[in-house]
Design a protein around this motif. Structure first.
Motif, short mmCIF file in Angstrom:
data_model
loop_
_atom_site.label_atom_id
_atom_site.label_comp_id
_atom_site.label_asym_id
_atom_site.label_seq_id
_atom_site.Cartn_x
_atom_site.Cartn_y
_atom_site.Cartn_z
N PHE A 128 44.92 24.49 65.81
CA PHE A 128 43.95 24.06 66.81
C PHE A 128 44.54 23.02 67.74
CE2 PHE A 128 41.48 25.77 63.34
CZ PHE A 128 40.60 26.61 64.01
N ASN A 129 44.17 23.12 69.03
CA ASN A 129 44.69 22.25 70.09
C ASN A 129 43.87 20.97 70.15
OD1 ASN A 129 45.71 21.07 72.35
ND2 ASN A 129 45.42 22.84 73.68
N ARG A 130 44.36 19.93 69.56
CA ARG A 130 43.63 18.66 69.49
C ARG A 130 43.62 17.93 70.83
NH1 ARG A 130 45.23 16.40 63.58
NH2 ARG A 130 44.41 18.19 62.46
N GLU A 131 44.54 18.28 71.71
CA GLU A 131 44.61 17.64 73.01
C GLU A 131 43.48 18.12 73.93
OE1 GLU A 131 46.81 15.19 73.42
OE2 GLU A 131 47.50 15.61 71.39
N ALA A 132 42.89 19.29 73.63
CA ALA A 132 41.86 19.88 74.49
C ALA A 132 40.47 19.82 73.86
CB ALA A 132 42.24 21.32 74.80
N VAL A 133 40.25 18.91 72.93
CA VAL A 133 38.95 18.79 72.25
C VAL A 133 37.91 18.30 73.25
CG1 VAL A 133 37.67 17.55 70.47
CG2 VAL A 133 39.96 18.35 70.02
N LYS A 134 36.71 18.89 73.14
CA LYS A 134 35.60 18.48 74.00
C LYS A 134 34.43 18.10 73.09
CE LYS A 134 32.69 20.26 77.69
NZ LYS A 134 32.33 21.44 78.48
N ALA A 135 33.90 16.88 73.27
CA ALA A 135 32.76 16.41 72.49
C ALA A 135 31.65 16.01 73.46
CB ALA A 135 33.16 15.24 71.60
N VAL A 136 30.49 16.63 73.30
CA VAL A 136 29.36 16.38 74.21
C VAL A 136 28.13 16.05 73.38
CG1 VAL A 136 27.87 17.41 75.96
CG2 VAL A 136 30.30 18.01 75.91
N LEU A 137 27.46 14.92 73.73
CA LEU A 137 26.20 14.54 73.09
C LEU A 137 25.08 14.85 74.09
CD1 LEU A 137 24.78 13.22 70.67
CD2 LEU A 137 25.06 11.02 71.83
N LYS A 138 24.27 15.86 73.76
CA LYS A 138 23.20 16.29 74.66
C LYS A 138 21.97 16.60 73.82
CE LYS A 138 22.14 19.72 78.18
NZ LYS A 138 22.63 20.90 78.88
N HIS A 139 20.84 16.01 74.19
CA HIS A 139 19.57 16.23 73.49
C HIS A 139 19.71 15.96 71.99
CE1 HIS A 139 18.00 17.81 77.19
NE2 HIS A 139 18.88 18.78 77.21
N ALA A 140 20.42 14.90 71.63
CA ALA A 140 20.61 14.46 70.25
C ALA A 140 21.45 15.41 69.41
CB ALA A 140 19.27 14.20 69.57
N ILE A 141 22.16 16.33 70.06
CA ILE A 141 23.09 17.23 69.36
C ILE A 141 24.50 16.92 69.85
CG2 ILE A 141 23.78 19.62 68.91
CD1 ILE A 141 21.05 19.02 67.76
N LEU A 142 25.36 16.52 68.92
CA LEU A 142 26.77 16.31 69.25
C LEU A 142 27.51 17.61 68.99
CD1 LEU A 142 29.20 14.49 69.96
CD2 LEU A 142 29.39 13.98 67.52
N THR A 143 28.08 18.18 70.05
CA THR A 143 28.84 19.43 69.92
C THR A 143 30.31 19.11 70.15
OG1 THR A 143 26.96 20.70 70.76
CG2 THR A 143 29.11 21.79 70.79
N VAL A 144 31.12 19.38 69.13
CA VAL A 144 32.56 19.14 69.19
C VAL A 144 33.23 20.51 69.17
CG1 VAL A 144 34.54 18.06 68.07
CG2 VAL A 144 32.28 16.99 67.91
N THR A 145 33.95 20.83 70.26
CA THR A 145 34.62 22.12 70.38
C THR A 145 36.13 21.90 70.36
OG1 THR A 145 32.78 22.91 71.74
CG2 THR A 145 34.80 24.22 71.77
N ILE A 146 36.80 22.57 69.42
CA ILE A 146 38.24 22.43 69.27
C ILE A 146 38.86 23.81 69.51
CG2 ILE A 146 40.11 21.64 67.77
CD1 ILE A 146 37.78 20.29 66.10
N PRO A 147 39.51 24.01 70.67
CA PRO A 147 40.07 25.34 70.96
C PRO A 147 41.28 25.65 70.08
CG PRO A 147 40.60 23.79 72.73
CD PRO A 147 39.74 23.06 71.74
N ALA A 148 41.49 26.94 69.87
CA ALA A 148 42.64 27.39 69.10
C ALA A 148 43.90 27.22 69.94
CB ALA A 148 42.48 28.85 68.70
#
Length: 181
Positions: A128-148
């Motif tokens: 997984f590409n840790r340099e391209a991680v995206k973390a978004v907190l929206k409507h009390a949901i934290l979504t962390v996306t880690i691309p392959a």
């Protein structure tokens, strides 16, 4: 056991085991060789130790790994995300001002405000590409996306050379050409 003044434990145990055997036989006869067809992939909990906060962990079609944490009441400055080795570490500090009132009697309680100690999630560094991680907190949901990673690199292998040794008294292999004398 009927019409006796005392309890014969041996007879009681025999009756219990006989009833259990009868039930097992009836169940086996009724079910035959049927085996349940469970889809363990969707219903299996790979992180059973972490029941709080409610979390979804899944992989998208493009092989990105996604974590969704339900964090009602938490502020982004109190949330910690960090990679160490092959793990993503997640923690959060509970919001202030939500102390529990001992006099309150809950009919249902699902919303809790408590510190989230360090939780670790397996995210292999080589996949997984840790340099391209995206973390978004929206409507009390934290979504962390880690691309392959585009190209998964494993450890480089070592080529082993095979050497043929002729045994004593054995003729060398023929090459297909006539030997000149």
């Amino acid at each position: 056991m009927k019409n006796r003044d005392f309890l014969d434990l041996r007879e009681l145990m025999d009756e219990i085991f006989e009833a259990a055997t009868d039930f097992k036989n009836a169940f086996t006869d009724e079910m035959g060789s049927w085996k349940p067809d469970f889809n363990w992939g969707e219903h299996r909990d790979y992180y059973p130790a972490y029941s709080y906060p409610p979390t979804n962990v899944y992989m998208t079609a493009d092989k990105s790994l996604v974590f969704q944490f339900a964090l009602a009441g938490f502020q982004e400055e109190h949330i910690g995300l960090e990679f160490r080795g092959d793990y993503l570490f997640f923690s959060a500090k509970a919001p202030e001002g939500f102390e529990e009132d001992e006099s309150v009697k809950y009919f249902k309680r699902r919303l809790k405000f408590k510190d989230i100690k360090e939780q670790k999630y397996f995210v292999p560094e080589d996949k997984f590409n840790r340099e391209a991680v995206k973390a978004v907190l929206k409507h009390a949901i934290l979504t962390v996306t880690i691309p392959a990673k585009d190209e998964v690199k494993g450890p480089e292998g070592v080529k082993v050379t095979i050497v043929s040794e002729d045994e004593p008294g054995q003729a060398p292999p023929k090459t297909g050409k006539k030997d000149k004398e």
